[in-house]
Design an enzyme around this catalytic site. Structure first.
Site, short mmCIF file in Angstrom:
data_model
loop_
_atom_site.label_atom_id
_atom_site.label_comp_id
_atom_site.label_asym_id
_atom_site.label_seq_id
_atom_site.Cartn_x
_atom_site.Cartn_y
_atom_site.Cartn_z
N LEU A 98 0.85 -1.20 0.00
CA LEU A 98 0.00 0.00 0.00
C LEU A 98 0.88 1.25 0.00
CD1 LEU A 98 -2.53 -1.26 2.71
CD2 LEU A 98 -3.01 -1.00 0.26
N HIS A 114 2.01 -11.50 9.48
CA HIS A 114 3.21 -11.87 8.73
C HIS A 114 3.76 -13.19 9.26
CE1 HIS A 114 6.71 -11.16 6.24
NE2 HIS A 114 7.45 -11.56 7.27
N ASP A 150 6.49 -4.36 6.65
CA ASP A 150 6.58 -5.30 7.80
C ASP A 150 7.31 -4.71 9.00
OD1 ASP A 150 5.21 -7.22 6.26
OD2 ASP A 150 7.07 -8.00 5.42
N GLU A 179 -1.58 -18.79 12.95
CA GLU A 179 -2.02 -17.46 12.48
C GLU A 179 -3.52 -17.29 12.70
OE1 GLU A 179 -0.79 -16.28 8.51
OE2 GLU A 179 1.03 -17.46 8.66
C1 GRF Z 1 -0.28 -16.11 5.52
O1 GRF Z 1 0.81 -16.93 5.81
C2 GRF Z 1 0.00 -14.69 5.98
O2 GRF Z 1 0.79 -14.63 7.13
C3 GRF Z 1 0.75 -14.13 4.80
O3 GRF Z 1 0.12 -14.69 3.66
C4 GRF Z 1 -0.50 -15.94 4.02
C5 GRF Z 1 -1.95 -15.83 3.65
O4 GRF Z 1 -2.62 -17.06 3.79
N1 GRF Z 1 0.78 -12.69 4.85
P1 GRF Z 1 -4.22 -17.10 3.63
O5 GRF Z 1 -4.56 -16.47 2.28
O6 GRF Z 1 -4.82 -16.36 4.77
O7 GRF Z 1 -4.55 -18.56 3.66
#
Ligand code: GRF
Length: 193
Positions: A98, A114, A150, A179
């Protein structure tokens, strides 16, 4: 029927470029009664992003913006977001950077997830780089977005052990599962809920 947002939830947009598994976990989180957010818009730069299907499944509007002209795409994105009264943005596998101007429009209101323990391994290919460097741990980070890639303030991290047998693929899978838990937790932390 449109998603019911409840009076107190903060309207969010989620930006994706790919599979959208984080998007799915955020949608499920947003539907909890005590979640601070609702998801009212999904934005992608890629009309083929698999994650767009979650817009259809959960009846959330999807918008794809053509990044061939980034300036125009971002202008349109900003007006779409403002028209929908959206106050918060979650980047979830959004592969475009962005502009400073865009970020200034939503200062302190954009989060990203990330797949590394930032500040280590900014950018792409994080898992392979961590393995090749012989790291014992990797993980994931949710952070505020500022104009440096990041590099915004870290909200939460989850550390994951790298085993000797891990490949970039197996590590990515382990981290991705974390995540899905970390992003909702980080959002609760931001909103003190
Ligand atoms: C994830 O590993 C996130 O950390 C990174 O891109 C990936 C996206 O995965 N930025 P998804 O599209 O949410 O499955």
């Amino acid at each position: 029927m449109a998603q019911s947002t409840g009076p107190k939830k903060i309207k969010c947009a989620v930006f994706i470029s790919g599979t959208g598994t984080n998007l799915k976990s955020l949608i499920q989180f947003s539907k909890k009664k005590n979640s601070p957010i609702s998801i009212n818009l999904i934005i992608s730069d890629n009309s083929k992003a698999k994650g767009l299907k979650f817009g259809k499944i959960y009846k959330i509007s999807n918008k794809v913006f053509n990044y061939k002209n980034k300036i125009i795409a971002e202008k349109k994105m900003i007006s779409e977001i403002k028209n929908k009264n959206i106050k918060f943005i979650c980047l979830a596998g959004f592969m475009k950077i962005l502009s400073k101007k865009f970020i200034r429009n939503f200062d302190g209101k954009i989060l990203n997830i990330h797949p590394s323990l930032l500040p280590k391994y900014k950018g792409l290919n994080t898992h392979q780089r961590a393995i090749s460097n012989g790291e014992k741990y990797s993980g994931c980070t949710v952070h505020f977005v500022n104009s440096k890639l990041d590099s915004g303030k870290i909200i939460l991290q989850k550390k994951i052990k790298i085993s000797k047998r891990d490949t970039a693929k197996s590590l990515a899978k382990k981290i991705l599962a974390q995540e899905h838990k970390l992003y909702p937790k980080a959002i609760r932390k931001v909103f003190n809920l």
